[in-house]
Motif scaffolding. Sequence first.
Motif, PDB file in Angstrom:
ATOM      1  N   GLN A  77       0.841  -1.197   0.000  1.00 56.10           N
ATOM      2  CA  GLN A  77       0.000   0.000   0.000  1.00 56.10           C
ATOM      3  C   GLN A  77       0.873   1.243   0.000  1.00 56.10           C
ATOM      4  OE1 GLN A  77      -3.122  -0.223  -0.392  1.00 56.10           O
ATOM      5  NE2 GLN A  77      -3.818   1.881  -0.096  1.00 56.10           N
ATOM      6  N   GLN A  92       1.192   5.291   0.836  1.00 53.29           N
ATOM      7  CA  GLN A  92       0.649   6.407   1.621  1.00 53.29           C
ATOM      8  C   GLN A  92       1.298   7.713   1.176  1.00 53.29           C
ATOM      9  OE1 GLN A  92       2.016   3.645   3.698  1.00 53.29           O
ATOM     10  NE2 GLN A  92       0.017   2.708   3.288  1.00 53.29           N
ATOM     11  N   GLY A 144       5.612   3.391   1.733  1.00 49.54           N
ATOM     12  CA  GLY A 144       4.956   2.160   1.325  1.00 49.54           C
ATOM     13  C   GLY A 144       5.820   1.311   0.418  1.00 49.54           C
TER      14      GLY A 144
END
Length: 127
Positions: free
Chosen positions: A1, A3, A26
């Motif tokens: 993920q 960010q 990330g």
Amino acid sequence: QVQLVESGGGLVQAGGSLRLSCAYSGRTLSRYDMGWFRQAPGKEREFVATISWSGDHTYYADSVKGRFTISRDNPKNTMSLQMNSLKPEDTAVYYCAAVAAGRHTWPLFSVDEFDYWGQGTQVTVSS
């Protein structure tokens, strides 16, 4: 993920300058094309500037060309937007965005082309 966190917004008088920053975490920043978009009250989110994963290519909206400069520092996982000669019509929430490099053909300028977004930072330019 991935960010993304923007910073550097604020209140400035017309003709002034601000520098926005986007901190990334990330995955390896260099694998992502990135950009800045903005959204004024009652309006749709619009393209401001984009930069390729390598930093070799940049693209600007006509409304900011010659006044704004996008840059990135991959080792530091940051991207910046230097905004000079600010105008009241530049007032908006500014968003940092990212998409995996190579997913779309350059130049990138559509909201729909980006997968990851920051929370936004407010820029207000007074006349």
